[in-house]
Design an enzyme around this catalytic site. Structure first.
Site, PDB file in Angstrom:
ATOM      1  CG  HIS A 188     -15.887  33.346   5.216  1.00  0.00           C
ATOM      2  ND1 HIS A 188     -15.155  34.087   6.118  1.00  0.00           N
ATOM      3  CD2 HIS A 188     -17.178  33.705   5.415  1.00  0.00           C
ATOM      4  CE1 HIS A 188     -15.959  34.838   6.843  1.00  0.00           C
ATOM      5  NE2 HIS A 188     -17.199  34.637   6.418  1.00  0.00           N
ATOM      6  CB  SER A 237       1.267  24.141 -19.922  1.00  0.00           C
ATOM      7  OG  SER A 237       2.272  23.279 -19.411  1.00  0.00           O
TER       8      SER A 237
END
Length: 544
Positions: A218, A348
């Site tokens: 999960h 970036s």
């Protein structure tokens, strides 16, 4: 009328690459054409370039004209795809294969007694790759039929053979059979690359078989596993994909020699009602094309359900890739594992420190596209009325090449990732230490009971200390200090000297290392052994 796209291609590969590929392909076709024995052995083999680097492999290294840059070009070919897969779906491969099919048909018809001369066959053989694409495109504009355009183009350079080209055949004889040949070759290309990825990942799994790491269920911290065990989850999916690819390739049947609606009526007429000769013709052409079986039943085309099955295994592979590369992206966000990051690579344009997982992001992006392509052949198969409708053609021209090209791009990107995965054990250990004290509470309780403590009382003490430690982590943003709290509580004095053993991460990984070694030895290595000639140590390198 046959659907077609008539565009002139001016993009060329690096000349040495192009010459090598075309030379290999020409050798294959000439070798095939030279087979004159009655037994008619298989006359084709797959072109498999043995492990080029990604810079060599990418078709983005092609020389592109300014005119081409003024038009839309699919990035699958212009930016990403390998030279060999791009060539496999090229016009040169397609239409040369059409000519080979016409040659094989005539060759077998002569063997079975039709009035076809050696001179006609020799003329066809010499012109298998001598294709005037300008003439073919002019013929198609005139006739609005791609197959007949190429029949006439072939006839121009084979005037003596002109009367017997395409004898008894329908368009699907070249169209469908060529597509089946191309798909079979495409699977060969993919299988080689998938084997290499599995081999690289299996090395990684063994190297880190014993390195504990947090497991997640999960997406919440769970019982520990190992880095190598998690990699085996990825490998297991890829092994299933490899078996699917190999099974699909082996199960491909040739359309063969069937005529306009699949009844072989035209060939039965050519052989004056001799059914055995029609059967022999079908078998002989099938064998020359490198297939062991042909469809007994088909309409004008082979069933389009086959295309759905082909794309289905490719789409399933896309699911494996998306899962694996998403895992790596999540682990990269935790700074536990990273894909390769080159010395001059920029993550970036705005944030110089960024190390974005662009390779895995690319794989996920392409995998999503690959998974969606299954809708095309399913829809096409469902609307093939009676013996055939032509609304399969335009869709098939786009969907099938895109599926294989996309899988190809994913695989050599994945090889690059799997060859350069970086693991940060200290970061992994830090994360374990944040969670392991909570996971060790049951062990602490059992140790206290063994030392004479009361299980319920111990449970309450641990619960209270755990809540305080969790509050420190969540509210104050500080490290988990549960172990220190246990050490400082006089109640736990009987087991304080055992805490280091109770908190040893390797005691929480169960049989993960043994499972890794067993899986590699019993399932991975026997599979790789079957493909050992294609496993190279040459690394890949991204072109873009």
């Amino acid at each position: 009328m046959s659907d077609s796209t008539t565009t002139t291609t001016t993009t060329t590969t690096n000349e040495s690459q192009k010459s090598s590929i075309i030379s290999d392909f020409t050798n294959v076709t000439q070798s095939a054409a030279a087979e004159q024995q009655p037994s008619i052995k298989s006359a084709r083999s797959s072109i498999l370039l043995n492990g080029p680097s990604m810079k060599d492999q990418s078709s983005s290294s092609f020389t592109v004209s300014l005119d081409d840059r003024s038009k839309y070009r699919s990035p699958l070919v212009s930016r990403y795809a390998s030279v060999e897969m791009s060539f496999n779906f090229s016009e040169v491969k397609k239409f040369s294969t059409w000519r080979r099919l016409w040659y094989w048909l005539a060759h077998c018809q002569k063997q079975l007694g039709l009035d076809i001369t050696d001179e006609q066959l020799e003329e066809m053989q010499k012109n298998l790759t001598n294709i005037d694409f300008d003439v073919a495109e002019a013929e198609e504009r005139r006739r609005r039929h791609d197959v007949m355009a190429h029949v006439h183009t072939f006839a121009r350079c084979c005037p003596k053979a002109s009367p017997i080209i395409h004898l008894g055949a329908t368009s699907a004889f070249v169209g469908d059979n060529a597509d089946l040949i191309v798909m079979k070759d495409a699977f060969d290309i993919l299988i080689v690359k998938l084997v290499r990825c599995i081999q690289r990942l299996s090395q990684f799994a063994q190297e880190y078989a014993c390195l504990p790491t947090l497991g997640y269920t999960h997406m919440q911290p769970a019982q520990l596993t190992t880095v190598g065990k998690r990699a085996c989850i990825w490998i297991q999916d890829l092994l299933m994909d490899l078996k699917n690819f190999d099974r699909m390739k082996r199960q491909l049947k040739f359309r063969g020699v069937k005529g306009t609606t699949g009844t072989q009526a035209s060939f039965l007429q050519l052989f004056n009602g001799d059914h055995s000769k029609v059967e022999d013709l079908d078998r002989m052409v099938t064998e020359m094309a490198g297939f062991s079986k042909a469809f007994i039943i088909c309409g004008q085309t082979y069933t389009r359900k086959l295309d759905a099955e082909v794309v289905s295994v490719l789409a399933s592979f896309g699911g494996s890739i998306h899962k694996m590369c998403t895992d790596i992206r999540l682990l990269a966000s935790l700074k536990e594992i990273e894909e390769p990051f080159e010395m001059e690579q920029i993550g970036s344009s705005a944030m110089p420190y960024k190390r974005n997982p662009m390779r895995c992001e690319r794989c996920c992006s392409l995998a999503r596209h690959l998974m969606t392509l299954i809708n095309d052949p399913l829809g096409t198969h469902s609307v093939q009325w009676m013996e055939r409708t032509l609304d399969d053609s335009a869709n098939k021209r786009i969907c099938i090449p895109e599926a294989f090209l996309t899988a190809d791009i994913i695989l050599f990107t994945l090889q690059n990732i799997s060859e350069g995965l970086v693991v940060y054990p200290k970061v992994i250990d830090k994360h374990i230490k944040q969670e392991l004290p909570f996971m060790a509470t049951e062990n602490i309780i059992m140790a206290m009971v063994s030392a004479g403590g009361n299980r319920q009382e111990c449970h309450e003490r641990i619960r209270t200390l755990s809540q305080k430690a969790a509050e420190r982590v969540k509210i104050d943003g500080l490290d988990n200090d549960l172990v220190e709290r246990v050490k400082n509580d006089p109640y736990f004095t009987p087991i304080v000297n055992k805490l280091d053993v109770l908190l040893d991460a390797k005691t929480f990984i169960g049989r993960a290392p043994e499972q890794v070694y067993e899986f590699i030895s019993r399932e991975v290595e026997p599979t790789l052994k079957n493909f050992s000639p294609v496993i190279t140590t040459k690394p890949t390198d991204l072109a873009v």
